[in-house]
Structures are given as C-alpha cells and as structure tokens.
Design a protein around this motif. Sequence first.
Motif, PDB file in Angstrom:
ATOM      1  N   LEU A 186     -10.260  16.542  -0.282  1.00 35.97           N
ATOM      2  CA  LEU A 186     -10.767  17.463  -1.295  1.00 35.97           C
ATOM      3  C   LEU A 186      -9.651  18.296  -1.921  1.00 35.97           C
ATOM      4  CD1 LEU A 186     -13.954  18.669   0.615  1.00 35.97           C
ATOM      5  CD2 LEU A 186     -13.862  17.087  -1.320  1.00 35.97           C
ATOM      6  N   GLY A 187      -8.543  18.456  -1.194  1.00 33.90           N
ATOM      7  CA  GLY A 187      -7.415  19.209  -1.743  1.00 33.90           C
ATOM      8  C   GLY A 187      -6.826  18.585  -2.988  1.00 33.90           C
ATOM      9  N   ALA A 200      -5.658   9.708  -0.248  1.00 35.67           N
ATOM     10  CA  ALA A 200      -5.605  10.965   0.500  1.00 35.67           C
ATOM     11  C   ALA A 200      -5.107  10.739   1.918  1.00 35.67           C
ATOM     12  CB  ALA A 200      -6.990  11.613   0.541  1.00 35.67           C
ATOM     13  N   ARG A 201      -5.388   9.565   2.472  1.00 38.93           N
ATOM     14  CA  ARG A 201      -4.949   9.260   3.835  1.00 38.93           C
ATOM     15  C   ARG A 201      -4.857   7.751   3.992  1.00 38.93           C
ATOM     16  NH1 ARG A 201      -9.001  11.539   7.404  1.00 38.93           N
ATOM     17  NH2 ARG A 201      -7.911  13.509   7.098  1.00 38.93           N
ATOM     18  N   GLY A 202      -3.829   7.295   4.707  1.00 36.56           N
ATOM     19  CA  GLY A 202      -3.701   5.876   5.000  1.00 36.56           C
ATOM     20  C   GLY A 202      -2.574   5.205   4.228  1.00 36.56           C
ATOM     21  N   THR A 203      -2.425   3.909   4.454  1.00 41.66           N
ATOM     22  CA  THR A 203      -1.371   3.113   3.817  1.00 41.66           C
ATOM     23  C   THR A 203      -1.963   1.850   3.225  1.00 41.66           C
ATOM     24  OG1 THR A 203       0.252   3.919   5.426  1.00 41.66           O
ATOM     25  CG2 THR A 203       0.841   1.949   4.169  1.00 41.66           C
ATOM     26  N   CYS A 204      -1.591   1.560   1.990  1.00 40.36           N
ATOM     27  CA  CYS A 204      -2.017   0.348   1.300  1.00 40.36           C
ATOM     28  C   CYS A 204      -0.783  -0.387   0.788  1.00 40.36           C
ATOM     29  CB  CYS A 204      -2.922   0.664   0.105  1.00 40.36           C
ATOM     30  SG  CYS A 204      -4.388   1.626   0.500  1.00 40.36           S
ATOM     31  N   ILE A 205      -0.958  -1.667   0.497  1.00 38.75           N
ATOM     32  CA  ILE A 205       0.079  -2.415  -0.197  1.00 38.75           C
ATOM     33  C   ILE A 205      -0.527  -3.054  -1.432  1.00 38.75           C
ATOM     34  CG2 ILE A 205       1.545  -2.854   1.803  1.00 38.75           C
ATOM     35  CD1 ILE A 205       0.303  -5.653   1.957  1.00 38.75           C
ATOM     36  N   CYS A 206       0.269  -3.124  -2.478  1.00 38.35           N
ATOM     37  CA  CYS A 206      -0.123  -3.796  -3.708  1.00 38.35           C
ATOM     38  C   CYS A 206       0.607  -5.137  -3.748  1.00 38.35           C
ATOM     39  CB  CYS A 206       0.248  -2.938  -4.908  1.00 38.35           C
ATOM     40  SG  CYS A 206      -0.464  -3.519  -6.445  1.00 38.35           S
ATOM     41  N   ARG A 214       4.430  -0.375  -1.524  1.00 39.47           N
ATOM     42  CA  ARG A 214       3.684   0.205  -0.402  1.00 39.47           C
ATOM     43  C   ARG A 214       3.249   1.609  -0.805  1.00 39.47           C
ATOM     44  NH1 ARG A 214       4.012  -1.348   5.646  1.00 39.47           N
ATOM     45  NH2 ARG A 214       4.413  -3.285   4.527  1.00 39.47           N
ATOM     46  N   LEU A 215       1.975   1.884  -0.668  1.00 47.29           N
ATOM     47  CA  LEU A 215       1.396   3.138  -1.146  1.00 47.29           C
ATOM     48  C   LEU A 215       0.878   3.948   0.029  1.00 47.29           C
ATOM     49  CD1 LEU A 215      -0.707   1.529  -4.012  1.00 47.29           C
ATOM     50  CD2 LEU A 215       1.566   2.519  -4.213  1.00 47.29           C
ATOM     51  N   THR A 216       1.237   5.229   0.070  1.00 41.73           N
ATOM     52  CA  THR A 216       0.797   6.113   1.141  1.00 41.73           C
ATOM     53  C   THR A 216       0.137   7.355   0.537  1.00 41.73           C
ATOM     54  OG1 THR A 216       2.999   7.130   1.224  1.00 41.73           O
ATOM     55  CG2 THR A 216       2.589   5.291   2.722  1.00 41.73           C
ATOM     56  N   ALA A 217      -0.215   8.306   1.391  1.00 41.61           N
ATOM     57  CA  ALA A 217      -0.906   9.521   0.944  1.00 41.61           C
ATOM     58  C   ALA A 217      -0.112  10.216  -0.164  1.00 41.61           C
ATOM     59  CB  ALA A 217      -1.108  10.474   2.119  1.00 41.61           C
ATOM     60  N   GLY A 218      -0.816  10.559  -1.224  1.00 43.90           N
ATOM     61  CA  GLY A 218      -0.177  11.190  -2.380  1.00 43.90           C
ATOM     62  C   GLY A 218       0.049  10.233  -3.530  1.00 43.90           C
ATOM     63  N   CYS A 260      -8.272   4.064   5.389  1.00 42.17           N
ATOM     64  CA  CYS A 260      -7.822   4.804   4.210  1.00 42.17           C
ATOM     65  C   CYS A 260      -8.941   5.683   3.674  1.00 42.17           C
ATOM     66  CB  CYS A 260      -7.366   3.842   3.111  1.00 42.17           C
ATOM     67  SG  CYS A 260      -5.853   2.963   3.504  1.00 42.17           S
ATOM     68  N   GLU A 261      -8.553   6.835   3.164  1.00 40.31           N
ATOM     69  CA  GLU A 261      -9.477   7.716   2.460  1.00 40.31           C
ATOM     70  C   GLU A 261      -9.004   7.796   1.013  1.00 40.31           C
ATOM     71  OE1 GLU A 261     -12.178   9.093   3.522  1.00 40.31           O
ATOM     72  OE2 GLU A 261     -12.051   8.778   5.687  1.00 40.31           O
ATOM     73  N   LEU A 262      -9.890   7.450   0.092  1.00 35.75           N
ATOM     74  CA  LEU A 262      -9.536   7.409  -1.317  1.00 35.75           C
ATOM     75  C   LEU A 262     -10.391   8.380  -2.114  1.00 35.75           C
ATOM     76  CD1 LEU A 262      -9.416   3.530  -1.856  1.00 35.75           C
ATOM     77  CD2 LEU A 262      -7.550   5.021  -1.164  1.00 35.75           C
ATOM     78  N   LEU A 263      -9.774   9.009  -3.084  1.00 42.69           N
ATOM     79  CA  LEU A 263     -10.492   9.821  -4.066  1.00 42.69           C
ATOM     80  C   LEU A 263     -10.592   9.014  -5.345  1.00 42.69           C
ATOM     81  CD1 LEU A 263     -11.681  12.448  -5.244  1.00 42.69           C
ATOM     82  CD2 LEU A 263      -9.352  13.153  -5.774  1.00 42.69           C
ATOM     83  N   GLU A 264     -11.818   8.787  -5.807  1.00 44.82           N
ATOM     84  CA  GLU A 264     -12.050   7.979  -6.998  1.00 44.82           C
ATOM     85  C   GLU A 264     -12.219   8.866  -8.227  1.00 44.82           C
ATOM     86  OE1 GLU A 264     -15.454   5.592  -6.265  1.00 44.82           O
ATOM     87  OE2 GLU A 264     -14.661   4.709  -4.429  1.00 44.82           O
ATOM     88  N   LEU A 265     -11.562   8.494  -9.310  1.00 45.58           N
ATOM     89  CA  LEU A 265     -11.735   9.179 -10.586  1.00 45.58           C
ATOM     90  C   LEU A 265     -12.101   8.121 -11.615  1.00 45.58           C
ATOM     91  CD1 LEU A 265     -11.542  11.966 -11.951  1.00 45.58           C
ATOM     92  CD2 LEU A 265      -9.183  11.430 -12.544  1.00 45.58           C
ATOM     93  N   HIS A 266     -13.388   8.057 -11.967  1.00 46.37           N
ATOM     94  CA  HIS A 266     -13.865   7.036 -12.876  1.00 46.37           C
ATOM     95  C   HIS A 266     -13.437   7.323 -14.318  1.00 46.37           C
ATOM     96  CE1 HIS A 266     -16.454   5.055  -9.893  1.00 46.37           C
ATOM     97  NE2 HIS A 266     -16.625   6.265  -9.406  1.00 46.37           N
ATOM     98  N   PHE A 267     -13.455   6.282 -15.126  1.00 44.70           N
ATOM     99  CA  PHE A 267     -12.999   6.394 -16.508  1.00 44.70           C
ATOM    100  C   PHE A 267     -13.744   7.501 -17.259  1.00 44.70           C
ATOM    101  CE2 PHE A 267     -13.855   5.176 -20.952  1.00 44.70           C
ATOM    102  CZ  PHE A 267     -12.580   5.295 -21.463  1.00 44.70           C
TER     103      PHE A 267
END
Length: 323
Positions: free
Chosen positions: A38-39, A206-212, A221-225, A265-272
Amino acid sequence: GAARMMGGHHHREECDEEHARVSAVRSLGCVEDHEEELGVIARLATGTFSCPNAFITMVTEDKEVVVALDGPVRQREYDREAWFGHHIISKPGREPLVVPDTAKDPRFSGNPAIAAANVRFYAGAPLFLCHMGVERCIGTLCVMDENPRGLEEGDTALMMTLATACVREMECLPQRRDGETQASDRSLWPLPNGVGDVADTLYFIARGTCICTLNGVELERLTAGHCFGETSLLRMCKLCTEGKTAQQAKQMCTRNADVIALERCELLELHFDDAQPLLKKAPNLWFTLEDMAKRRLESVNRVERSQTASGVLGRAGSTSRLT
C-alpha cells in the motif's frame, strides 16, 4: 411519543449501519501488515499532488489507524473523533474532503492532534469497499501539507482514482475474509502476463522477484520497486491521443515477452483507465516510464537480432513490444 419512537428507530438504523461498516473494515484483516504494497500508492499520492505527507487509513469504531504512509508525519493512530476520517465517513457521496486551511475551519481549528501534526492543508478521499453486497466507507486516502493551499483542477478526480486503486489492492490481500470476494494468490508461476496477452495494466512489484524473458532468454530481473507493463501502457495512451478508442488501442497493444515469478510476489496493479489520467497529471512519472521502456526495447532488439541471426526467432513481432 411518536417523535420519540421515530428518533429511536433512526438511532437503531445508524447503529446497524455503523456495525456493518466496521464489519467491512474487519473483513480485511491486518491491513497494516501490508504497508509495503500500500505504500506504493501513498508515494504516488505525495508525488502526484506535491504534498509532503500521504496517509492510507482505516476508520474503526473508535480509532483512525494509519496502515501506510509517506512523509515526515509518522503517528500511526488517532482517536476517531480527533482526526479527519470521522468527517469523511459521515459525509454523503464520494467526493474528497478538502480543507484549504485547518486554522480557519471551525471543525478543525481547535483540534490539538491536528495542530501537533502541523497540518494546515488536508485533502482526503473515502475508500469504499463492497462487503456483503453493499459498498461502505472503510477509511481514507489523504494528503497533507504544513502550508495552506488548495487542489488544482482535475485533482479531485485523480484522488478518487487513486482511492479506487487502493481499494483494489486491499481486496487482493491474502487475509481478506469475505464470502463474496476471495483473495487472489499472487504467487503465480508464470504471472498472467505472457506473450499475446492484452497489455492494459502496469504492475509495480511490492515484494518478490520476477524475470522477464523473450524466447527463453532472460532480459531482466525485476525486484521490489521495479515495474513492468509500462511500454504497452504508454503506447496505449499515445494511441488514444491520436484518436483511437481505448478498445482499439487495447487490440493494438499485446505483450511480446513473458514475466515469470521466481518466488511469492505481491503486485500492485494500475489499469489503463486509472493510469491514463494519472500520467497526464504527473509528467515526471511519464518520463520515468518512457526511460524504462526505452532501455527494455533496446534489450529486446538485441535479443531479436541475435536470435534472427542464429535462426532461433520464429515469432512475429507484435504491435507493441515487451511489457
């Protein structure tokens, strides 16, 4: 006698409504445990409205609890009657409460808690959560300044948009207890952002690690932030300014890479629909996303050139590349 009966009936209705509202708050569980997610919205609020402080709060039966914040004001809890949220949940409608100068507003001028926090300007939007089939105000998204001021044209709608995004995030928290809306488990492998998917959402990690990845090759490699989805989202915005409808733009922008979660992973979604007015209001955010998109496209082009040369690439490029 009739007047007393009518008054008592009205009082019972108010009590029942307040009980239902507090039940909606409780249905979210320990929201404060998810300040990291939420931050992100609190930081968007301070940047968008050029205010030093932003709160996301929940209003219980006797307290207003800050579950996420950005800025130097760090107090986490206020007596309900002593802070602004009490006025927001009591007023009808969804319009934000705007107080240009608390020192000149009789509702707040003698309030010691507000004076101690040195809040002169306040603007807060209600957070409406659907619980048991009824939407109820559970808290606020607000910004504050130590100097008197006002909101600029269009800011009211933007604040309501961020409030909607905040509630969407709350609805996806793991501990949501509501029979009609189950919390989504965002630890998906892969995430729902693969090649060919409609690219109408920007995701903040917001939390976790992903790869594209592209054709099995790791691009980043994508991390928090970090975020992903900005390339296609910016493309959609540009197409709309050129006269395309939102639906036409969506059809022209699909993802050309896969995003895989390596852990929960925790993701914040911002729709179009929410992002478009926000990007218009916050040009710095637009420029930041453009820089990120440019770097990612360069990575994609390098991989595609390499794989084309080696005969590996067998997938046609889409209208809008990458995430």
